[in-house]
Design a protein around this motif. Sequence first.
Motif, PDB file in Angstrom:
ATOM      1  N   MET A   1       1.814  20.828   8.626  1.00 56.64           N
ATOM      2  CA  MET A   1       3.173  20.333   8.409  1.00 56.64           C
ATOM      3  C   MET A   1       3.531  20.509   6.935  1.00 56.64           C
ATOM      4  O   MET A   1       2.754  20.157   6.045  1.00 56.64           O
ATOM      5  CB  MET A   1       3.261  18.857   8.798  1.00 56.64           C
ATOM      6  CG  MET A   1       4.655  18.271   8.719  1.00 56.64           C
ATOM      7  SD  MET A   1       4.682  16.547   9.275  1.00 56.64           S
ATOM      8  CE  MET A   1       4.266  16.759  11.004  1.00 56.64           C
ATOM      9  N   ARG A   2       4.707  21.040   6.668  1.00 57.41           N
ATOM     10  CA  ARG A   2       5.143  21.281   5.289  1.00 57.41           C
ATOM     11  C   ARG A   2       5.934  20.079   4.783  1.00 57.41           C
ATOM     12  O   ARG A   2       6.796  19.552   5.467  1.00 57.41           O
ATOM     13  CB  ARG A   2       5.996  22.541   5.213  1.00 57.41           C
ATOM     14  CG  ARG A   2       5.251  23.814   5.595  1.00 57.41           C
ATOM     15  CD  ARG A   2       6.139  25.020   5.447  1.00 57.41           C
ATOM     16  NE  ARG A   2       6.577  25.194   4.075  1.00 57.41           N
ATOM     17  CZ  ARG A   2       7.449  26.129   3.696  1.00 57.41           C
ATOM     18  NH1 ARG A   2       7.962  26.962   4.579  1.00 57.41           N
ATOM     19  NH2 ARG A   2       7.794  26.241   2.426  1.00 57.41           N
ATOM     20  N   PHE A   3       5.662  19.689   3.531  1.00 55.95           N
ATOM     21  CA  PHE A   3       6.347  18.546   2.944  1.00 55.95           C
ATOM     22  C   PHE A   3       7.198  18.954   1.748  1.00 55.95           C
ATOM     23  O   PHE A   3       7.708  18.097   1.042  1.00 55.95           O
ATOM     24  CB  PHE A   3       5.342  17.482   2.514  1.00 55.95           C
ATOM     25  CG  PHE A   3       4.584  16.897   3.670  1.00 55.95           C
ATOM     26  CD1 PHE A   3       5.208  16.068   4.576  1.00 55.95           C
ATOM     27  CD2 PHE A   3       3.246  17.185   3.850  1.00 55.95           C
ATOM     28  CE1 PHE A   3       4.515  15.541   5.643  1.00 55.95           C
ATOM     29  CE2 PHE A   3       2.542  16.650   4.909  1.00 55.95           C
ATOM     30  CZ  PHE A   3       3.185  15.828   5.810  1.00 55.95           C
TER      31      PHE A   3
ATOM     32  N   GLN B   1      17.634  18.196  -0.174  1.00 53.70           N
ATOM     33  CA  GLN B   1      16.895  16.937  -0.199  1.00 53.70           C
ATOM     34  C   GLN B   1      16.571  16.520  -1.634  1.00 53.70           C
ATOM     35  O   GLN B   1      16.670  15.334  -1.989  1.00 53.70           O
ATOM     36  CB  GLN B   1      15.620  17.057   0.632  1.00 53.70           C
ATOM     37  CG  GLN B   1      15.874  17.100   2.125  1.00 53.70           C
ATOM     38  CD  GLN B   1      14.626  17.401   2.923  1.00 53.70           C
ATOM     39  OE1 GLN B   1      13.701  18.085   2.443  1.00 53.70           O
ATOM     40  NE2 GLN B   1      14.557  16.906   4.145  1.00 53.70           N
TER      41      GLN B   1
ATOM     42  N   PRO C   1      14.334  11.807   7.564  1.00 54.03           N
ATOM     43  CA  PRO C   1      13.686  12.195   6.306  1.00 54.03           C
ATOM     44  C   PRO C   1      14.560  11.957   5.076  1.00 54.03           C
ATOM     45  O   PRO C   1      14.061  11.535   4.029  1.00 54.03           O
ATOM     46  CB  PRO C   1      13.402  13.694   6.510  1.00 54.03           C
ATOM     47  CG  PRO C   1      13.249  13.839   7.986  1.00 54.03           C
ATOM     48  CD  PRO C   1      14.260  12.902   8.568  1.00 54.03           C
ATOM     49  N   GLU C   2      15.862  12.216   5.203  1.00 52.41           N
ATOM     50  CA  GLU C   2      16.755  11.992   4.070  1.00 52.41           C
ATOM     51  C   GLU C   2      16.911  10.495   3.774  1.00 52.41           C
ATOM     52  O   GLU C   2      16.976  10.078   2.612  1.00 52.41           O
ATOM     53  CB  GLU C   2      18.126  12.616   4.331  1.00 52.41           C
ATOM     54  CG  GLU C   2      18.154  14.134   4.248  1.00 52.41           C
ATOM     55  CD  GLU C   2      17.508  14.815   5.443  1.00 52.41           C
ATOM     56  OE1 GLU C   2      17.008  15.952   5.300  1.00 52.41           O
ATOM     57  OE2 GLU C   2      17.493  14.203   6.541  1.00 52.41           O
TER      58      GLU C   2
ATOM     59  N   TYR D   1       6.310  10.622   4.727  1.00 46.65           N
ATOM     60  CA  TYR D   1       7.111  11.822   4.996  1.00 46.65           C
ATOM     61  C   TYR D   1       6.803  12.399   6.376  1.00 46.65           C
ATOM     62  O   TYR D   1       7.711  12.853   7.084  1.00 46.65           O
ATOM     63  CB  TYR D   1       6.847  12.885   3.921  1.00 46.65           C
ATOM     64  CG  TYR D   1       7.461  12.602   2.572  1.00 46.65           C
ATOM     65  CD1 TYR D   1       8.076  11.384   2.289  1.00 46.65           C
ATOM     66  CD2 TYR D   1       7.415  13.548   1.551  1.00 46.65           C
ATOM     67  CE1 TYR D   1       8.627  11.119   1.047  1.00 46.65           C
ATOM     68  CE2 TYR D   1       7.972  13.296   0.302  1.00 46.65           C
ATOM     69  CZ  TYR D   1       8.576  12.081   0.048  1.00 46.65           C
ATOM     70  OH  TYR D   1       9.118  11.833  -1.187  1.00 46.65           O
ATOM     71  N   ALA D   2       5.520  12.392   6.760  1.00 43.25           N
ATOM     72  CA  ALA D   2       5.152  12.895   8.085  1.00 43.25           C
ATOM     73  C   ALA D   2       5.778  12.037   9.177  1.00 43.25           C
ATOM     74  O   ALA D   2       6.304  12.556  10.171  1.00 43.25           O
ATOM     75  CB  ALA D   2       3.638  12.928   8.232  1.00 43.25           C
TER      76      ALA D   2
ATOM     77  N   ALA E   1       8.458  10.336   8.973  1.00 39.06           N
ATOM     78  CA  ALA E   1       9.901  10.575   8.993  1.00 39.06           C
ATOM     79  C   ALA E   1      10.243  11.812   9.817  1.00 39.06           C
ATOM     80  O   ALA E   1      11.316  11.887  10.434  1.00 39.06           O
ATOM     81  CB  ALA E   1      10.428  10.741   7.568  1.00 39.06           C
ATOM     82  N   VAL E   2       9.332  12.780   9.844  1.00 41.18           N
ATOM     83  CA  VAL E   2       9.557  14.016  10.611  1.00 41.18           C
ATOM     84  C   VAL E   2       9.266  13.792  12.093  1.00 41.18           C
ATOM     85  O   VAL E   2      10.040  14.196  12.964  1.00 41.18           O
ATOM     86  CB  VAL E   2       8.688  15.159  10.060  1.00 41.18           C
ATOM     87  CG1 VAL E   2       8.785  16.391  10.965  1.00 41.18           C
ATOM     88  CG2 VAL E   2       9.122  15.513   8.643  1.00 41.18           C
ATOM     89  N   THR E   3       8.151  13.125  12.393  1.00 39.11           N
ATOM     90  CA  THR E   3       7.766  12.964  13.801  1.00 39.11           C
ATOM     91  C   THR E   3       8.473  11.789  14.471  1.00 39.11           C
ATOM     92  O   THR E   3       8.690  11.813  15.686  1.00 39.11           O
ATOM     93  CB  THR E   3       6.249  12.734  13.921  1.00 39.11           C
ATOM     94  OG1 THR E   3       5.895  11.476  13.319  1.00 39.11           O
ATOM     95  CG2 THR E   3       5.475  13.861  13.233  1.00 39.11           C
TER      96      THR E   3
END
Length: 307
Positions: free
Chosen positions: A1-3, A9, A68-69, A229-230, A232-234
Motif C-alpha cells: 500500500m502506498r502512503f 493532499q 484520508p483527507e 493512513y492505512a 483511512a484507505v481501507t
Amino acid sequence: MRFRLTDDQRALRQGVRDLLARRFDRDALRAAVERPALDRALWRELGAAGFFALRLPEAEGGVGLALPEAVLAFEEAGRALLPGPLVATHLAAGRVPGAAEGETVVTAVDGGGLVEWLDEADVVVGDASRAVALRSVDPLTPLHRVPRGSAGTAPEPVADPVAEPVAEPVAVLLTAAEQLGTATRACELAVQHARTREQFGRPIGAFQAVKHLCAELLVRAEVARAAVYAAAVTADPADIAAARLLADEAAVRGARDCLQVYGGMGFTWEADVHLLLKRAWVRTRRAGGGTESEELLARELLTEAGR
C-alpha cells in the motif's frame, strides 16, 4: 500500500496548518488555557474553509473529499491542540443544519457516556439530559458524564435532531488522527529542545539517553502514522481499532518522553508539554476508549483462528 500523499493532499494539509498557525498560534493556545471558551469566530472560519464539510458531497454543499483527507485535517488539528467537539461537528455535517458551515456547534454522548463541551454546544447527539459536570484534567476540554441509572444536575440540552447514531468507526479514526498530530508535535518539541538546550557545554541531544528518547518518539509516531493512513484507505473496523491503539500509545508515551527530554522545565505550567499529555489522556477515553478497540481486535483474531 502506498502512503505518498498527492499534491492536492499535501496542499490540503498545508492549508489547514497555515490556517491554524494564523488563527490558533501559541498565544491563542495559552489564552484559551487561561480563559476556556469556544472561539465561535474560529469555528465559523473552519466551516468556511471546509473543515467540517470535507466528506460531504459537493451536491450537498460540501468539499466532496474522502476519509484520508479528513484524517490529514484532523491530524493538523491534533498537532495544534485545537479545542472543541471537532469530531462530533464534522460527523454532523449535512445532517444538522449549520454544522458544515461552522454556525452550529455539535457535541455527542460517546459510548462511555462522556460529553465534551456540553455547555457550549448548540446541538447534542444523544441523551445528555442527566449529564453531570466532571473536573477535566485537560483545561481545554470541559467534560460531562451521563451517569447510569441516576439523575444528573446539568441543564436540559438542545433536542437531538439526528435520527441515526454517530458513525462510531469514523469517530474512532478521527480521534486517532488527532492523537497522531499530538504525537508528532511532542516529537517536534522534544527534538527542538534537545538541539537548543545545553548542559556541560553541549546540546543535550548529544547525550545518548536523550537521543534514544527522541528516536523512540519518532518511531512510535511514524508507526502510528502508517496505521492511521492505512485505516483511512481501507476503512476496515479492525484496521481502525489497531490505528487507534497505536495512536493512543504514540500520543501518551510521546508526551511523557517529551517531558523527560524537557526535564523539570516540562512540568511547569508555562511549558506546553503538559497540555499535550493532558489532551492525549482525555482522548484515550473518547469514542469507546482503547478497551473497545482491544476487544474488537480480539474478536477479529479469534474469528480468523476459527474459534
